[in-house]
Design an enzyme around this catalytic site. Structure first.
Site, PDB file in Angstrom:
ATOM      1  N   ASP A  37      13.295  97.441  11.626  1.00 62.72           N
ATOM      2  CA  ASP A  37      14.478  97.526  12.465  1.00 62.72           C
ATOM      3  C   ASP A  37      14.595  98.980  12.952  1.00 62.72           C
ATOM      4  O   ASP A  37      13.949  99.879  12.407  1.00 62.72           O
ATOM      5  CB  ASP A  37      15.690  97.139  11.594  1.00 62.72           C
ATOM      6  N   ASP A  62      18.011 100.743  14.670  1.00 67.45           N
ATOM      7  CA  ASP A  62      19.307 101.390  14.446  1.00 67.45           C
ATOM      8  C   ASP A  62      19.737 101.311  12.979  1.00 67.45           C
ATOM      9  O   ASP A  62      19.858 100.220  12.420  1.00 67.45           O
ATOM     10  CB  ASP A  62      20.397 100.754  15.313  1.00 67.45           C
ATOM     11  N   ASP A 104      18.557  97.313   7.664  1.00 68.53           N
ATOM     12  CA  ASP A 104      19.808  97.750   7.025  1.00 68.53           C
ATOM     13  C   ASP A 104      20.968  96.788   7.247  1.00 68.53           C
ATOM     14  O   ASP A 104      22.039  96.971   6.672  1.00 68.53           O
ATOM     15  CB  ASP A 104      20.234  99.127   7.562  1.00 68.53           C
TER      16      ASP A 104
END
Ligand SMILES: [Mg+2]
Length: 273
Positions: free
Chosen positions: A9, A11, A215
């Site tokens: 991922d 961001d 996250d």
């Protein structure tokens, strides 16, 4: 050919949640390149949003856009793929759902029944007002290919009714923070990851180990389907729970620093460094 494949991922994971910096991950990224371990970006961002970022990252590997809607494979990798892909200049494109135009067409007549505003109903100035994005980024965010965000101003019950209606066209609605997203039913980060894993297994004729780093809630699917799931600690929310994966790693450090720690850890675990 490598037997490790990294999916990441952006961001809050490879990029710092607040500053968008990837500086703490720079040398770990370089290690992956040194040992020819592909690092596949798997993000909600669009192709257009990734162009300058991939240059900054010196990223040469495939990437997955718009929450698993499509995989872009750079042609220079010369991967052998047993299906016909769309020719997109320097890339081969594998899409998992309909194009944005179709999502718009199929919801045009629904404006008579429900109240919502799609990106296609807005000017970039409207989007700037709604999101606080600057002009450049608002324009970039509007250049989408496989998903259509909408501001839903009707009831939840109405949203479920529209969901039900769109189901016959294999279209789903994913609720995000600010927007609800129209997208193909089979578009998700995990599906796209598993498809690309099979592509790499096809080249190597050996088993590939996948490591996925994320996250957020929208990474849970990808994490739960990875051989090595890595939850990157976030400075703004609790780590997402990965169901039935007590083996998932949880980083000590936040964002790109945690990212770098887990890459270093897997490289030494595999005896690579
Ligand atoms: Mg994230």
């Amino acid at each position: 050919m490598t037997s490790l494949l990294v999916f990441s991922d952006l961001d809050g994971t490879l990029l710092d949640h607040h500053t968008y910096s990837f500086e703490p991950a720079r040398s770990a990224l370089q290690s992956l390149r040194t040992f020819s371990i592909p690092c596949v970006i798997n993000t909600s961002k669009t192709f257009q949003e990734l162009i300058s970022l991939r240059t900054a990252l010196n990223h040469q590997d495939p990437f997955i856009v718009e929450n698993g809607s499509a995989v872009y494979i750079p042609k220079h990798l010369s991967l052998r793929i047993d299906e016909t892909l769309e020719d997109c200049g320097d890339y081969w494109l594998k899409a998992f759902g309909p194009k944005r135009e179709q999502l718009i067409d199929l919801t045009n007549d629904q404006t008579n029944h429900y109240t919502f505003t799609r990106f296609s109903d807005m000017t970039y100035q409207d989007l700037m007002a709604v999101t606080g994005l600057d002009e450049e980024n608002a324009k970039l965010a509007m250049q989408r290919e496989f998903t259509e965000p909408m501001l839903w101003t009707d009831s939840n019950q109405a949203l479920d009714q529209l969901r039900h209606h769109l189901d016959q066209f294999d279209i789903q609605i994913q609720k995000g923070g600010r927007f609800s997203h129209l997208m193909g039913k089979h578009c998700d980060k995990a599906n796209a990851m598993l498809w690309l894993k099979a592509v790499y297994e096809n080249q190597a004729e050996e088993q590939i180990t996948t490591m996925a780093l994320g996250d957020g809630e929208n990474d849970i699917g990808m994490l739960s389907k990875a051989d090595i799931p890595v939850v990157i600690r976030s400075p703004v929310h609790a780590p997402p729970e990965v169901p039935n994966r007590s083996d998932a790693w949880l980083t000590d450090a936040y964002g790109p620093e945690g990212w770098a720690q887990s890459i270093d850890k897997i490289l030494s675990k595999q005896g690579i460094v």
